[in-house]
Motif scaffolding. Structure first.
Motif, PDB file in Angstrom:
ATOM      1  N   GLY A  64      96.600   3.955  36.089  1.00  0.00           N
ATOM      2  CA  GLY A  64      96.205   3.962  34.677  1.00  0.00           C
ATOM      3  C   GLY A  64      97.131   3.116  33.831  1.00  0.00           C
ATOM      4  N   PHE A  65      98.422   3.142  34.116  1.00  0.00           N
ATOM      5  CA  PHE A  65      99.372   2.315  33.386  1.00  0.00           C
ATOM      6  C   PHE A  65      99.050   0.834  33.554  1.00  0.00           C
ATOM      7  N   TRP A  66      98.789   0.402  34.796  1.00  0.00           N
ATOM      8  CA  TRP A  66      98.505  -1.015  35.028  1.00  0.00           C
ATOM      9  C   TRP A  66      97.176  -1.431  34.412  1.00  0.00           C
ATOM     10  N   ILE A  67      96.202  -0.543  34.394  1.00  0.00           N
ATOM     11  CA  ILE A  67      94.922  -0.862  33.741  1.00  0.00           C
ATOM     12  C   ILE A  67      95.120  -1.026  32.246  1.00  0.00           C
ATOM     13  N   VAL A  68      95.841  -0.113  31.632  1.00  0.00           N
ATOM     14  CA  VAL A  68      96.118  -0.224  30.189  1.00  0.00           C
ATOM     15  C   VAL A  68      96.934  -1.470  29.904  1.00  0.00           C
ATOM     16  N   ALA A  69      97.930  -1.772  30.750  1.00  0.00           N
ATOM     17  CA  ALA A  69      98.743  -2.974  30.548  1.00  0.00           C
ATOM     18  C   ALA A  69      97.883  -4.227  30.658  1.00  0.00           C
ATOM     19  N   ALA A  70      96.973  -4.258  31.618  1.00  0.00           N
ATOM     20  CA  ALA A  70      96.090  -5.419  31.772  1.00  0.00           C
ATOM     21  C   ALA A  70      95.172  -5.557  30.559  1.00  0.00           C
ATOM     22  N   LEU A  71      94.643  -4.454  30.062  1.00  0.00           N
ATOM     23  CA  LEU A  71      93.778  -4.514  28.880  1.00  0.00           C
ATOM     24  C   LEU A  71      94.554  -4.997  27.651  1.00  0.00           C
ATOM     25  N   VAL A  72      95.813  -4.595  27.521  1.00  0.00           N
ATOM     26  CA  VAL A  72      96.638  -5.048  26.407  1.00  0.00           C
ATOM     27  C   VAL A  72      96.874  -6.546  26.505  1.00  0.00           C
ATOM     28  N   VAL A  73      97.186  -7.025  27.689  1.00  0.00           N
ATOM     29  CA  VAL A  73      97.433  -8.467  27.871  1.00  0.00           C
ATOM     30  C   VAL A  73      96.155  -9.249  27.600  1.00  0.00           C
ATOM     31  N   ILE A  74      95.005  -8.770  28.084  1.00  0.00           N
ATOM     32  CA  ILE A  74      93.735  -9.443  27.820  1.00  0.00           C
ATOM     33  C   ILE A  74      93.428  -9.402  26.334  1.00  0.00           C
ATOM     34  N   GLY A  75      93.672  -8.286  25.696  1.00  0.00           N
ATOM     35  CA  GLY A  75      93.419  -8.159  24.250  1.00  0.00           C
ATOM     36  C   GLY A  75      94.293  -9.108  23.435  1.00  0.00           C
ATOM     37  N   ILE A  76      95.523  -9.320  23.843  1.00  0.00           N
ATOM     38  CA  ILE A  76      96.429 -10.215  23.121  1.00  0.00           C
ATOM     39  C   ILE A  76      95.905 -11.648  23.190  1.00  0.00           C
TER      40      ILE A  76
END
Length: 79
Positions: A64-76
């Motif tokens: 879950g941490f890596w999924i959220v981190a990936a979504l944050v990077v994509i969102g940025i």
């Protein structure tokens, strides 16, 4: 003389009483050891019957941490 006679009878009767108590205590200990052995077997059987999770909660948290981190990077990058 009376005192020594009492000591002799007391000493001869005391070991019989003590050995009977020791024997009864040994029997009780043996019974308790058997009961503990049966309880250990039951606990082992219960452990085998319980379902273990296929995925540990730590694995879910890290994923879950890596999924959220990936979504944050994509969102940025897409903002």
């Amino acid at each position: 003389m009376d005192n020594s006679a009492l000591q002799k009878t007391g000493q001869s009767q005391l070991p019989i009483i003590v050995t009977e108590e020791v024997h009864s205590l040994k029997l009780k200990v043996k019974d308790l050891e058997e009961e503990v052995s049966e309880l250990k077997k039951d606990l082992h059987a219960i452990d085998l019957l319980q379902k273990k999770p296929l995925i540990a909660s730590d694995t879910v948290a890290i994923g879950g941490f890596w999924i959220v981190a990936a979504l944050v990077v994509i969102g940025i990058f897409f903002i």
